[in-house]
Enzyme design. Sequence first.
Site: not given
Length: 351
Positions: A135, A186, A218, A242, A246
């Site tokens: 980001y 990852k 994943d 992020d 959620d």
Amino acid sequence: MNIAVLPGDGIGKEIIAQAVRVLRRLELPLELEEAPVGGAGYEAAGDPLPEATLVLARKADAILFGAIGGPQYDALPRDKRPERGLLRLRKELGLFANLRPARVYPELAQASSLKPELVAGLDLLIVRELTGDIYFGEPRGIATLANGEREGVNTMRYRESEILRIARVAFEAARKRGRKLCSVDKANVLETTELWRQVVGALGKDYADVELSHMYVDNCAMQLVRNPKQFDVIVTGNLFGDILSDEASMLTGSIGMLPSASLDERGKGLYEPIHGAAPDIAGKGVANPLATIISAAMMLRYSLQRATEADRVEAAVHKVLQAGLRTGDIYTAGMRKVGTQEMGDAVVAAL
Ligand code: NAD
């Protein structure tokens, strides 16, 4: 202990009022001082983060935040909009660690979209890095190549020091909970997260009392809906956090129950419900104040080192739910429907 109380807009004022009553009932040496932020800041001083509010937030030991926003502010120039107030506050205070618990009280397990037995009693915490990663990484942008085709670029970057400080927050949080930490990356594909795994693993040697594991993102996304109760604390970077936070919050099914914290290097924090200002129900006295009350409990635990009082507040919330009290957002047939004030009354009485 000085607390800056920033109610904000919409239901912010209503829910904060109940959290303040709960804090006062604890009879701790707390100085609570209120200031406008968001749309209220714009109306009071022409700025969603008025200078006086920032000064108050800087000198406080912790900040209790309601919610900001509303359709009446949508036409303002970008830098005057309520969200800017919150974003600037996070930046000015260096709040790099976002803590998002997802807890399912057994009484509310039917609110989840998953089977009740999968989520009843769920209690996990996601620790998300907030100020680094793809980001913010440079280079970034959209460029036109020599052949006229456009190319978008973002850069995933983490320094060892950034990984260390977020990992430390997560290990410390795990120590205050179930002493299990799962670091999500990852590392099989991304070098940035290979470094992440090395740094978290090395720090783990200082926290022999916390059981550390590593998981690919994943797989984590899958495990969160397959068997979420396997997790205690999850730590991850900004991008993965992020999405996973959620996903985890929706395991609970009720936005009015979810607190959050954003911490700086010294453990000072901003505590707020994850929901917004809910203009559709503002002023009606029906908003659920529990996410804000549980945010106040987090404040006691993480910034004020008052774990006993934090436990008491959480136990009071649980007791009220066991007694069958429900605001509209968590109401199911057979329960007793109450408004914001009555829910606050009940928590204060349970304390
Ligand atoms: P929202 O979270 O305000 O509301 C979504 C839905 O959930 C609404 O139907 C609302 O009534 C309900 N809801 C939310 N909190 C509730 C509570 N405590 N009790 C009962 N019901 C509750 O999200 P939105 O409608 O997308 O946004 C409204 C405004 O809030 C916008 O201006 C948005 O920018 C702002 N917002 C602020 C924050 C924040 O302050 N951190 C977060 C999200 C949205």
